[in-house]
Design a protein around this motif. Structure first.
Motif, PDB file in Angstrom:
ATOM      1  N   VAL A   8     -11.440   7.025   8.614  1.00 31.87           N
ATOM      2  CA  VAL A   8     -12.290   7.530   7.525  1.00 31.87           C
ATOM      3  C   VAL A   8     -13.458   8.324   8.105  1.00 31.87           C
ATOM      4  O   VAL A   8     -13.795   9.417   7.624  1.00 31.87           O
ATOM      5  N   ALA A   9     -14.065   7.803   9.170  1.00 23.11           N
ATOM      6  CA  ALA A   9     -15.191   8.495   9.802  1.00 23.11           C
ATOM      7  C   ALA A   9     -14.763   9.851  10.367  1.00 23.11           C
ATOM      8  O   ALA A   9     -15.492  10.844  10.236  1.00 23.11           O
ATOM      9  N   LEU A  43       2.021   6.847   4.258  1.00 23.29           N
ATOM     10  CA  LEU A  43       2.933   5.901   3.609  1.00 23.29           C
ATOM     11  C   LEU A  43       2.945   4.542   4.313  1.00 23.29           C
ATOM     12  O   LEU A  43       3.223   3.527   3.681  1.00 23.29           O
ATOM     13  N   THR A  44       2.662   4.531   5.611  1.00 29.82           N
ATOM     14  CA  THR A  44       2.748   3.279   6.371  1.00 29.82           C
ATOM     15  C   THR A  44       1.404   2.549   6.467  1.00 29.82           C
ATOM     16  O   THR A  44       1.297   1.563   7.176  1.00 29.82           O
ATOM     17  N   LEU A  45       0.391   3.025   5.755  1.00 26.10           N
ATOM     18  CA  LEU A  45      -0.898   2.330   5.767  1.00 26.10           C
ATOM     19  C   LEU A  45      -0.803   0.947   5.134  1.00 26.10           C
ATOM     20  O   LEU A  45      -1.651   0.091   5.375  1.00 26.10           O
ATOM     21  N   HIS A  46       0.221   0.715   4.325  1.00 29.81           N
ATOM     22  CA  HIS A  46       0.389  -0.573   3.655  1.00 29.81           C
ATOM     23  C   HIS A  46       1.609  -1.323   4.181  1.00 29.81           C
ATOM     24  O   HIS A  46       2.125  -2.203   3.507  1.00 29.81           O
ATOM     25  N   MET A  61      -6.221  12.884   3.086  1.00 29.18           N
ATOM     26  CA  MET A  61      -5.872  11.478   3.315  1.00 29.18           C
ATOM     27  C   MET A  61      -7.056  10.538   3.097  1.00 29.18           C
ATOM     28  O   MET A  61      -6.906   9.319   3.188  1.00 29.18           O
ATOM     29  N   LEU A  62      -8.245  11.079   2.808  1.00 28.01           N
ATOM     30  CA  LEU A  62      -9.454  10.259   2.736  1.00 28.01           C
ATOM     31  C   LEU A  62      -9.345   9.127   1.721  1.00 28.01           C
ATOM     32  O   LEU A  62      -9.615   7.968   2.040  1.00 28.01           O
ATOM     33  N   ALA A  63      -8.942   9.439   0.507  1.00 25.89           N
ATOM     34  CA  ALA A  63      -8.883   8.407  -0.539  1.00 25.89           C
ATOM     35  C   ALA A  63      -7.875   7.320  -0.179  1.00 25.89           C
ATOM     36  O   ALA A  63      -8.149   6.126  -0.362  1.00 25.89           O
ATOM     37  N   ALA A  81      -8.882   3.405   0.492  1.00 28.50           N
ATOM     38  CA  ALA A  81      -8.286   2.343  -0.317  1.00 28.50           C
ATOM     39  C   ALA A  81      -7.580   1.320   0.565  1.00 28.50           C
ATOM     40  O   ALA A  81      -7.696   0.106   0.350  1.00 28.50           O
ATOM     41  N   ALA A  82      -6.853   1.799   1.581  1.00 28.58           N
ATOM     42  CA  ALA A  82      -6.161   0.880   2.489  1.00 28.58           C
ATOM     43  C   ALA A  82      -7.155   0.059   3.297  1.00 28.58           C
ATOM     44  O   ALA A  82      -6.930  -1.131   3.552  1.00 28.58           O
TER      45      ALA A  82
END
Length: 194
Positions: free
Chosen positions: A77-78, A28-31, A53-55, A59-60
């Motif tokens: 992501v990696a 939730l805090t990625l943005h 959580m990958l997508a 996107a973030a």
């Protein structure tokens, strides 16, 4: 007469629930508006490597404007791809990204992957682990040199004080040692009081 409502059961908080809550909050805090909060979220996701959580992280990362935060998101992501993908090219690229991070967290991720990897992917993980260990050894050597210089400077100042006192008075005056002892004792008492 009112009927009793549904019975509530107390939820026992376990580490698995805590980590699930941390991952959800990170997603939730990625943005978030604060780059430090976004970086912390990316680090939490990096450590968890949850494939769900990958997508959201991808996107973030595409929308991210801060270069440092974007790099951390790409590392997250990696880590997720390393934990969930079967494609050798994706795995090798993920190992390279994680190895470039070069810290203890990256070493832990690669060591965890290495325990289950075989063949060519195990060799790639070994190369990444070796690169991280080399980088950490260099930082450790630098820290040891810095700590040595710091301690040596304190001892040098004490020796200079004693040498000057001996040169002027002809007698080694241990008042320097007494002052250091009083300072250390005062520091100890203040620390215990606070």
């Amino acid at each position: 007469v009112a009927e009793p409502g549904p019975r509530l059961e107390r939820i026992r908080i376990k580490n698995s629930i805590r980590s699930m809550i941390d991952e959800t909050i990170s997603g939730l805090t990625l943005h978030a508006a604060d780059p430090a909060v976004r970086m912390s979220a990316a680090d939490t996701i990096f450590a968890a490597a949850d494939p769900s959580m990958l997508a959201a992280v991808q996107a973030a990362a595409e929308e991210e404007e801060d270069a440092g935060v974007k790099e951390r998101m790409e590392q997250a992501v990696a880590a997720i791809q390393l934990a969930s993908s079967d494609d050798p090219q994706i795995i090798r690229a993920s190992i390279d990204v994680i190895a470039q991070r070069g810290d203890q967290a990256a070493l832990g991720v690669l060591l965890g992957y290495r325990n289950q990897a075989t063949g060519e992917m195990a060799d790639a993980a070994d190369e990444g682990i070796e690169a991280i260990e080399t980088k950490l050894a260099m930082w450790q050597a630098g820290q040891n040199i810095w700590y040595g210089i710091s301690l040596g400077s304190v001892l040098f100042l004490a020796a200079i004080g004693l040498a000057i006192t001996f040169g002027v008075m002809g007698v080694i005056n241990m008042a320097h040692g007494e002052m250091v002892m009083l300072g250390a004792y005062t520091t100890f008492v203040v620390q215990e009081t606070i």
